[in-house]
Design an enzyme around this catalytic site. Structure first.
Site, PDB file in Angstrom:
ATOM      1  N   LEU A  67      41.445  37.104  32.862  1.00 29.87           N
ATOM      2  CA  LEU A  67      41.782  35.707  32.600  1.00 29.87           C
ATOM      3  C   LEU A  67      41.217  35.253  31.258  1.00 29.87           C
ATOM      4  CD1 LEU A  67      41.202  34.031  36.090  1.00 29.87           C
ATOM      5  CD2 LEU A  67      43.234  35.208  35.216  1.00 29.87           C
ATOM      6  N   GLY A 112      40.994  40.062  35.852  1.00 32.99           N
ATOM      7  CA  GLY A 112      42.421  39.810  36.026  1.00 32.99           C
ATOM      8  C   GLY A 112      43.278  41.038  35.815  1.00 32.99           C
ATOM      9  N   ASN A 136      34.627  41.943  37.961  1.00 30.31           N
ATOM     10  CA  ASN A 136      33.273  41.653  37.462  1.00 30.31           C
ATOM     11  C   ASN A 136      33.001  40.157  37.336  1.00 30.31           C
ATOM     12  OD1 ASN A 136      35.151  41.452  35.336  1.00 30.31           O
ATOM     13  ND2 ASN A 136      33.599  41.905  33.785  1.00 30.31           N
ATOM     14  N   GLU A 137      33.702  39.345  38.127  1.00 27.74           N
ATOM     15  CA  GLU A 137      33.598  37.894  38.011  1.00 27.74           C
ATOM     16  C   GLU A 137      32.161  37.374  38.136  1.00 27.74           C
ATOM     17  OE1 GLU A 137      37.940  38.468  38.843  1.00 27.74           O
ATOM     18  OE2 GLU A 137      36.054  39.464  39.326  1.00 27.74           O
TER      19      GLU A 137
END
Length: 261
Positions: A67, A112, A136-137
């Site tokens: 993202l 994303g 890996n957010e």
């Protein structure tokens, strides 16, 4: 254009299309790219002669960095809602498609990028230890949505998912293959040809039987999002608007700019 979109073309006896992400420098999933992708995808869905799609990147060494952070930083609530709805739509289009979707992952695929890969039917990754894939957010101070978490659990199991999500792990190809995050690893120059070869295998299966089976397998996960879609958007807007989250994202953007400099 942020992606190349050839109309369904004859590949031997196959009718398949290839979508190549092209949003330099790292194929960030901006609102513009997400919107264009969905429009292009709907064109493919409406082309009844098209039975499969190969999803790949037009940029060396990167499938998609995920993202676009700038879409989540310093904007208003209406923008965050529009952006998140577009992210949901991307996943829904890929995850529920009647077409066979093969991800030809020819570079790194965090966050994303991993979302797009997970939503595909089959994942082939270039076997280069410099490339990684995963969600890996948490390392950015944000949380993967429940429907993406469920997609990962459906793919690699609950315990492996819990471990990977909490730690924000990114896996090199060999490890991704070992846990089932990707289905095949091949030399980088063989990714596209392997994707076409696998597509030919998938398309020997009668479409109606495969499509009904896919729907049956994925319906519970899809229904959860459809039932809670608006709540999921509002949850994202509330979370991303927090001062602490905005500060974290601003710091990350600053770090990226300094690293480029």
């Amino acid at each position: 254009m942020t992606l190349t979109f050839p109309v369904c073309s004859q590949e031997g006896v196959l009718r398949v299309a290839t979508i190549k992400l092209k949003n330099p420098p790292v194929n960030s999933l901006s609102l513009e790219l997400l919107t264009e992708f969905v429009i292009s995808w709907e064109k493919l869905e409406n082309d009844k002669s098209c039975r499969g799609v190969i999803l790949t990147s037009n940029i060396p060494k990167i499938f998609s960095a995920g993202l676009d952070i700038t879409e989540m930083c310093g904007k208003n609530a209406a923008h965050y809602a529009e952006f998140w709805k577009a992210v949901q739509e991307l996943w829904l289009k890929l995850y529920t498609s009647n077409m066979v979707v093969i991800a030809a992952i020819n570079g790194s695929s965090p966050a994303g990028g991993c979302l797009m890969s997970l939503a595909s039917d089959y994942r082939i990754m270039a076997d280069d230890p410099k490339y990684t894939i995963g969600l890996n957010e948490t390392l950015l101070g944000i949380v993967a949505p429940f429907w993406l978490k469920d997609t990962l659990v459906n793919t690699i199991g609950n315990r492996a998912s819990e471990h990977a999500l909490q730690r924000g792990l990114l896996f090199p190809p060999a490890d991704a293959f070992k846990i089932g995050l990707v289905d095949q690893i091949v030399p980088e120059d063989k990714v596209q040809s392997t994707a076409l070869s696998m597509m030919s295998e998938w398309l020997t299966i009668p479409d109606h039987a495969r499509q009904l089976t896919k729907t049956m397998m994925r319906k519970p996960t899809v229904d959860q999002l459809l039932k809670q879609r608006e709540a999921d958007i509002q949850n994202f807007v509330g979370f991303i608007s927090k001062d602490s989250i905005q500060k974290s994202l601003h710091m990350y953007l600053k770090f990226l700019k300094e690293r480029k400099g």
